[in-house]
Enzyme design. Structure first.
Site, mmCIF file in Angstrom:
data_model
loop_
_atom_site.group_PDB
_atom_site.id
_atom_site.type_symbol
_atom_site.label_atom_id
_atom_site.label_comp_id
_atom_site.label_asym_id
_atom_site.label_seq_id
_atom_site.Cartn_x
_atom_site.Cartn_y
_atom_site.Cartn_z
ATOM 1 N N HIS A 130 0.868 -1.184 0.000
ATOM 2 C CA HIS A 130 0.000 0.000 0.000
ATOM 3 C C HIS A 130 0.908 1.238 0.000
ATOM 4 O O HIS A 130 2.041 1.170 0.486
ATOM 5 C CB HIS A 130 -0.841 -0.042 1.279
ATOM 6 C CG HIS A 130 -1.927 0.971 1.379
ATOM 7 N ND1 HIS A 130 -1.714 2.254 1.811
ATOM 8 C CD2 HIS A 130 -3.254 0.892 1.128
ATOM 9 C CE1 HIS A 130 -2.859 2.917 1.819
ATOM 10 N NE2 HIS A 130 -3.818 2.117 1.406
ATOM 11 N N ASP A 207 2.973 -4.759 7.996
ATOM 12 C CA ASP A 207 1.751 -3.992 7.813
ATOM 13 C C ASP A 207 0.589 -4.981 7.955
ATOM 14 O O ASP A 207 0.343 -5.803 7.070
ATOM 15 C CB ASP A 207 1.770 -3.338 6.420
ATOM 16 C CG ASP A 207 0.468 -2.595 6.125
ATOM 17 O OD1 ASP A 207 -0.466 -2.674 6.943
ATOM 18 O OD2 ASP A 207 0.408 -1.932 5.067
ATOM 19 N N GLN A 210 -4.534 -5.419 6.659
ATOM 20 C CA GLN A 210 -5.484 -6.347 6.027
ATOM 21 C C GLN A 210 -5.434 -7.748 6.623
ATOM 22 O O GLN A 210 -6.142 -8.641 6.157
ATOM 23 C CB GLN A 210 -5.213 -6.432 4.505
ATOM 24 C CG GLN A 210 -5.386 -5.130 3.772
ATOM 25 C CD GLN A 210 -6.841 -4.636 3.754
ATOM 26 O OE1 GLN A 210 -7.781 -5.363 4.085
ATOM 27 N NE2 GLN A 210 -7.026 -3.379 3.377
ATOM 28 N N LYS A 233 -10.752 -0.880 10.246
ATOM 29 C CA LYS A 233 -10.865 -2.086 9.417
ATOM 30 C C LYS A 233 -11.195 -3.306 10.277
ATOM 31 O O LYS A 233 -11.343 -4.413 9.781
ATOM 32 C CB LYS A 233 -9.564 -2.334 8.646
ATOM 33 C CG LYS A 233 -9.278 -1.272 7.571
ATOM 34 C CD LYS A 233 -8.051 -1.637 6.785
ATOM 35 C CE LYS A 233 -7.420 -0.469 6.067
ATOM 36 N NZ LYS A 233 -8.101 -0.050 4.844
ATOM 37 N N CYS A 371 -4.792 2.662 -3.673
ATOM 38 C CA CYS A 371 -3.580 3.196 -3.029
ATOM 39 C C CYS A 371 -2.435 2.195 -3.139
ATOM 40 O O CYS A 371 -1.673 1.987 -2.169
ATOM 41 C CB CYS A 371 -3.821 3.548 -1.561
ATOM 42 S SG CYS A 371 -5.113 4.747 -1.319
HETATM 43 N N1 PMP Z 1 -1.847 -0.873 4.557
HETATM 44 C C1 PMP Z 1 -2.757 -1.573 3.888
HETATM 45 C C2 PMP Z 1 -2.404 -2.920 3.333
HETATM 46 C C3 PMP Z 1 -4.038 -1.042 3.700
HETATM 47 O O1 PMP Z 1 -4.954 -1.731 3.030
HETATM 48 C C4 PMP Z 1 -4.333 0.237 4.233
HETATM 49 C C5 PMP Z 1 -5.699 0.871 4.049
HETATM 50 N N2 PMP Z 1 -6.299 0.651 2.838
HETATM 51 C C6 PMP Z 1 -3.336 0.906 4.942
HETATM 52 C C7 PMP Z 1 -2.106 0.324 5.082
HETATM 53 C C8 PMP Z 1 -3.569 2.256 5.528
HETATM 54 O O2 PMP Z 1 -4.559 2.209 6.525
HETATM 55 P P1 PMP Z 1 -5.196 3.557 7.083
HETATM 56 O O3 PMP Z 1 -5.667 4.323 5.905
HETATM 57 O O4 PMP Z 1 -6.321 3.066 7.947
HETATM 58 O O5 PMP Z 1 -4.138 4.245 7.857
#
Ligand code: PMP
Length: 413
Positions: A130, A207, A210, A233, A371
């Site tokens: 991401h 990270d 997910q 999430k 993203c």
């Molecule tokens: N890492 C991953 C794999 C994600 O899917 C996301 C959110 N889509 C994030 C980081 C960032 O999370 P947040 O926007 O809640 O900070």
């Protein structure tokens, strides 16, 4: 269409759905089919009620050493830290830092741990990260003269472990890797990744945005140095997240955001800093959100992470078979071990058109680059449509998605 066999869910999905007020909503008389859980999840009544109770009956400043109400609120707040530690098997609750989300957790590590890195030091990420786990490292590289190396992704969406092995070396200081890709769904072999990083003395940031909501996580078993995830999430409110860090590693790190609460003493000349986790929690914390996170963890614990994972895996299997039957649909990400995420490219229409058309039936999926533009480039698509499942989803909702895709094909095909 041939009927595909489904596994019965290990809990009563209809009863669970009644816990989520948003799932009972309609738009233009059409019930919500919510398949965008990788973006954010809905909140059960237990979380909403807990926040309302805190806000309306228990609210007071936390960690500001005061009267009984304040002390009680602080105790509730700190109790959530213990709940989070237990949830990921961290052992010591001082290893849990509250942040605003996974993005801030990763930025904290980049700015604080990263401060110690020198020109020529190497950081490894992967081609499926991401932007939250890409851009902070690019910024650090540019600031410090570090080298950013990228683990390639195979055609089936798995990580190239041979590629990873080749990148590791004596200059590797940090491996920052997702446990589950928000586009491909791929679940990466974190234990092995950590073991390999250890052989060159590198630290590992995982990270978990997910993964934490969808599978049992054990940071001690994974042996990672950091784990980042977001509350929203995992059925908790927006604005709260977690950074787990091994205590000795956190203790060796300088502050990131500075101000109130993260100090021991301040004079006009200088400040001394609190021990972790306080060192990394400057300012008035998002107390209601943290309390909500505690209620969300209680809720998923009540269902059981193993049962949650089992039902979501059945949805993934079913969804993969149903969507594979749609003409001109190519699934992007076919790793053998996946989180319940299906990204696809439909020959007939661009993802933005797909989501606009199926939205007419109140079917919510995501279309875009999620993203994660580098992985789009890797698979040579500008965007994908993505369906992502939660334990509250039903097989019928996947059927509704497939029927709507047929409509898209009719309009554009
Ligand atoms: N890492 C991953 C794999 C994600 O899917 C996301 C959110 N889509 C994030 C980081 C960032 O999370 P947040 O926007 O809640 O900070």
């Amino acid at each position: 269409m041939e009927k595909i066999k489904t596994n019965p869910a290990p809990f009563d999905v209809d009863a669970v759905r009644r816990d989520f007020p948003m799932l009972a909503t309609e738009l233009d008389g059409k019930p919500l089919v919510y398949l965008d859980n990788a973006a954010t999840t809905h909140k059960p009544r237990a979380v909403i009620d807990r926040i309302v109770k805190f806000e309306s009956e228990q609210y007071a400043p936390v960690r500001r050493g005061s009267y009984r109400l304040g002390e009680a609120a602080t105790e509730m707040f700190e109790d959530v830290r213990k709940k989070v530690a237990a949830f990921i098997n961290a052992g010591d609750h001082r290893q849990i830092v509250f942040t605003s989300g996974a993005t801030q957790s990763i930025n904290l590590v980049a700015h604080s741990f990263g401060k110690r890195l020198l020109a020529g030091d190497e950081i490894i990420i992967s081609n499926m990260e991401h932007h939250a786990n890409t851009v902070p490292w690019q910024m650090l590289r540019d600031e410090k003269g570090c080298v950013l190396r990228v683990i390639p992704v195979n055609d089936d969406g798995t990580l190239s472990m041979e590629g990873y092995a080749k990148l590791l070396g004596p200059k590797t200081k940090l491996v920052a890797i997702t446990q589950a890709s928000n586009v491909l769904g791929t679940v990466n072999p974190i234990k092995e990744i950590v073991k390999m990083a250890r052989s060159v003395g590198a630290k590992v940031l995982v990270d978990g945005a997910q993964s934490v909501p969808h599978m049992r996580i054990d940071v001690r078993e994974m042996d990672c140095d950091f784990l980042a995830f977001s509350g929203h999430k995992i059925y908790a409110p927006n604005g709260v997240g977690v950074l787990f860090g091994k205590y000795d590693v956190l203790e060796s790190m300088p502050p990131y955001v500075t101000g109130g609460d993260m100090i021991n003493t301040v004079t006009l000349e200088r400040a001394t800093f609190a021990k972790p986790p306080g060192r990394f929690e400057a300012g008035t914390p998002a107390a209601s959100q943290v309390i909500g996170l505690g209620a969300a963890l209680e809720y998923v614990n009540g269902l059981g992470m193993e049962k949650i994972a089992a039902h979501e895996q059945s949805l993934l299997e079913y969804g993969t078979r149903v969507l594979s039957g749609v003409k001109g649909l190519r699934i992007i990400g076919n790793a053998p071990h996946k989180a319940a995420i299906i990204s696809f490219w439909l020959e007939a229409a661009h993802p933005h058109d797909v989501i606009t058309i199926i939205d007419q039936d109140n079917v919510a999926v995501r279309g875009g680059h999620h993203c994660a533009q580098p992985v789009m480039d890797r698979f040579k698509v500008p965007a994908t449509t993505r369906a992502s499942f939660s334990f509250y989803n039903k097989y019928e909702e996947i059927d509704a998605l497939a029927e709507n895709l047929q409509k898209v094909i009719k309009v554009f095909g």
